[in-house]
Design a protein around this motif. Sequence first.
Motif, PDB file in Angstrom:
ATOM      1  N   MET A   1       1.231  -1.294  -0.068  1.00 46.29           N
ATOM      2  CA  MET A   1       0.051  -0.103   0.280  1.00 46.29           C
ATOM      3  C   MET A   1       1.130   1.266   0.085  1.00 46.29           C
ATOM      4  N   ASN A   2       0.719   2.369  -0.889  1.00 42.36           N
ATOM      5  CA  ASN A   2       1.706   3.780  -1.131  1.00 42.36           C
ATOM      6  C   ASN A   2       1.079   4.447  -0.005  1.00 42.36           C
ATOM      7  N   LYS A   3       2.005   5.237  -0.217  1.00 44.57           N
ATOM      8  CA  LYS A   3       1.021   6.573   0.747  1.00 44.57           C
ATOM      9  C   LYS A   3      -0.078   7.171   0.832  1.00 44.57           C
ATOM     10  N   SER A   4       0.256   7.129  -0.915  1.00 38.55           N
ATOM     11  CA  SER A   4      -1.519   8.173  -0.765  1.00 38.55           C
ATOM     12  C   SER A   4      -2.832   7.700  -0.798  1.00 38.55           C
ATOM     13  N   SER A   5      -2.861   6.962  -0.796  1.00 32.60           N
ATOM     14  CA  SER A   5      -4.047   5.543  -0.397  1.00 32.60           C
ATOM     15  C   SER A   5      -4.168   5.644   0.806  1.00 32.60           C
ATOM     16  N   PHE A   6      -3.079   5.526   1.852  1.00 34.75           N
ATOM     17  CA  PHE A   6      -3.680   5.138   2.922  1.00 34.75           C
ATOM     18  C   PHE A   6      -3.356   6.613   3.636  1.00 34.75           C
ATOM     19  N   ARG A   7      -3.115   7.732   3.134  1.00 33.26           N
ATOM     20  CA  ARG A   7      -3.933   8.544   3.522  1.00 33.26           C
ATOM     21  C   ARG A   7      -5.598   9.118   4.478  1.00 33.26           C
ATOM     22  N   PRO A   8      -6.279   8.748   2.826  1.00 34.12           N
ATOM     23  CA  PRO A   8      -7.639   8.792   3.323  1.00 34.12           C
ATOM     24  C   PRO A   8      -8.529   8.113   4.063  1.00 34.12           C
ATOM     25  N   HIS A   9      -7.512   6.691   4.207  1.00 33.82           N
ATOM     26  CA  HIS A   9      -8.211   5.626   5.383  1.00 33.82           C
ATOM     27  C   HIS A   9      -7.779   6.297   7.024  1.00 33.82           C
ATOM     28  N   ILE A  10      -6.460   7.411   7.468  1.00 35.56           N
ATOM     29  CA  ILE A  10      -6.466   7.990   8.566  1.00 35.56           C
ATOM     30  C   ILE A  10      -7.111   9.196   8.380  1.00 35.56           C
ATOM     31  N   VAL A  11      -7.465   9.704   7.964  1.00 34.98           N
ATOM     32  CA  VAL A  11      -8.663  11.145   7.912  1.00 34.98           C
ATOM     33  C   VAL A  11      -9.938  10.521   7.728  1.00 34.98           C
ATOM     34  N   PHE A  12     -10.646   9.331   7.044  1.00 33.78           N
ATOM     35  CA  PHE A  12     -11.756   9.224   7.826  1.00 33.78           C
ATOM     36  C   PHE A  12     -11.577   8.042   9.164  1.00 33.78           C
ATOM     37  N   THR A  13     -11.126   7.848   9.286  1.00 35.40           N
ATOM     38  CA  THR A  13     -10.639   6.750  10.680  1.00 35.40           C
ATOM     39  C   THR A  13     -10.532   7.566  12.085  1.00 35.40           C
ATOM     40  N   ILE A  14      -9.504   9.078  11.861  1.00 37.98           N
ATOM     41  CA  ILE A  14     -10.255   9.332  12.640  1.00 37.98           C
ATOM     42  C   ILE A  14     -11.335   9.835  13.584  1.00 37.98           C
ATOM     43  N   PRO A  15     -11.751  10.618  12.713  1.00 30.58           N
ATOM     44  CA  PRO A  15     -13.427  10.872  13.070  1.00 30.58           C
ATOM     45  C   PRO A  15     -13.936  10.041  14.259  1.00 30.58           C
ATOM     46  N   VAL A  16     -13.793   9.596  13.161  1.00 28.52           N
ATOM     47  CA  VAL A  16     -14.456   8.448  14.040  1.00 28.52           C
ATOM     48  C   VAL A  16     -14.093   6.965  15.196  1.00 28.52           C
ATOM     49  N   LEU A  17     -12.751   7.728  15.563  1.00 29.99           N
ATOM     50  CA  LEU A  17     -12.405   7.160  17.095  1.00 29.99           C
ATOM     51  C   LEU A  17     -12.420   7.706  17.583  1.00 29.99           C
ATOM     52  N   ILE A  18     -12.924   9.352  16.962  1.00 32.09           N
ATOM     53  CA  ILE A  18     -13.271  10.147  18.450  1.00 32.09           C
ATOM     54  C   ILE A  18     -14.470   9.898  18.873  1.00 32.09           C
ATOM     55  N   LEU A  19     -15.796   9.541  17.799  1.00 34.13           N
ATOM     56  CA  LEU A  19     -16.783   9.312  18.105  1.00 34.13           C
ATOM     57  C   LEU A  19     -16.635   8.285  19.417  1.00 34.13           C
ATOM     58  N   LEU A  20     -16.260   7.229  18.976  1.00 33.28           N
ATOM     59  CA  LEU A  20     -16.392   5.889  19.285  1.00 33.28           C
ATOM     60  C   LEU A  20     -16.034   6.547  20.912  1.00 33.28           C
ATOM     61  N   VAL A  21     -14.933   7.068  20.991  1.00 35.39           N
ATOM     62  CA  VAL A  21     -14.428   7.144  22.790  1.00 35.39           C
ATOM     63  C   VAL A  21     -15.514   8.437  22.586  1.00 35.39           C
ATOM     64  N   LEU A  22     -16.585   8.563  22.401  1.00 31.11           N
ATOM     65  CA  LEU A  22     -16.794   9.922  22.812  1.00 31.11           C
ATOM     66  C   LEU A  22     -18.024   9.116  23.596  1.00 31.11           C
ATOM     67  N   ALA A  23     -18.503   7.629  22.761  1.00 29.42           N
ATOM     68  CA  ALA A  23     -20.308   7.404  23.340  1.00 29.42           C
ATOM     69  C   ALA A  23     -20.031   5.976  24.137  1.00 29.42           C
ATOM     70  N   ILE A  24     -18.235   5.461  24.614  1.00 29.70           N
ATOM     71  CA  ILE A  24     -17.846   4.866  25.676  1.00 29.70           C
ATOM     72  C   ILE A  24     -18.417   5.427  26.876  1.00 29.70           C
ATOM     73  N   PRO A  25     -18.259   6.538  27.292  1.00 35.48           N
ATOM     74  CA  PRO A  25     -18.519   6.473  28.760  1.00 35.48           C
ATOM     75  C   PRO A  25     -20.304   5.941  28.719  1.00 35.48           C
ATOM     76  N   PRO A  26     -20.978   7.038  28.327  1.00 35.40           N
ATOM     77  CA  PRO A  26     -22.208   6.687  28.458  1.00 35.40           C
ATOM     78  C   PRO A  26     -23.079   4.820  28.106  1.00 35.40           C
ATOM     79  N   VAL A  27     -22.673   4.124  27.278  1.00 34.45           N
ATOM     80  CA  VAL A  27     -22.487   3.577  27.188  1.00 34.45           C
ATOM     81  C   VAL A  27     -22.226   2.424  28.219  1.00 34.45           C
ATOM     82  N   TRP A  28     -20.998   2.556  28.801  1.00 31.55           N
ATOM     83  CA  TRP A  28     -20.872   1.632  29.807  1.00 31.55           C
ATOM     84  C   TRP A  28     -21.867   1.944  31.112  1.00 31.55           C
ATOM     85  N   THR A  29     -21.800   3.618  31.692  1.00 31.74           N
ATOM     86  CA  THR A  29     -22.977   3.649  32.392  1.00 31.74           C
ATOM     87  C   THR A  29     -24.602   2.792  32.419  1.00 31.74           C
ATOM     88  N   THR A  30     -25.149   3.439  31.497  1.00 32.38           N
ATOM     89  CA  THR A  30     -25.910   1.998  30.534  1.00 32.38           C
ATOM     90  C   THR A  30     -26.000   1.058  31.318  1.00 32.38           C
TER      91      THR A  30
END
Length: 178
Positions: A1-30
């Motif tokens: 996999m070359n660097k140019s095809s790897f960058r879009p994955h990082i760009v789209f993965t980071i916001p998804v990871l942030i949303l998952l981290v924010l969702a963990i405390p309410p889900v765990w509390t529930t």
Amino acid sequence: MNKSSFRPHIVFTIPVLILLVLAIPPVWTTMTGDEIKIKTAPVDPTDLFRGSYVALNYEIESVKPSQLEDSIKSEFKTRNMGDYKKVYVRLKQNTDGLYAVDSVTKDKPSKGIYLKGELEIPYDLQNVTTVHIRYGLDNYFASEEKAKEMETDALANPSVAVVKVRNGNVVLTDIVIE
């Protein structure tokens, strides 16, 4: 996999990871939190963008100055009026099974049931009879029909919020109209 095809994955993965981290405390509390009941006073607005929901007021949002620890009262003089201060509210169960405020502290309690909240520094420090605390439990979303039914029922009967609590985190799970 070359660097140019790897960058879009990082760009789209980071916001998804942030949303998952924010969702963990309410889900765990529930999933693992203690279920408690708090007395409420609902009002039912409809918002064009958010839909139908029940706006809630809680008895535990209004706290007497005598329930505040001295360390919090001393900060009233050093902070701007109208600012918010992070606090922990210890709850105790009444004889009717509902929870009420026992005391308010700036230090996280080591045991018991408590909520994280934001205490509003009062404007009139001399004549304060109650202090307001926000918990982030203000809205309960429901279908338009259920929200209107709840509004009608709540005007005639008292309502109780069923919440899950874990380590000060709180999630509103249901509203019961008696």
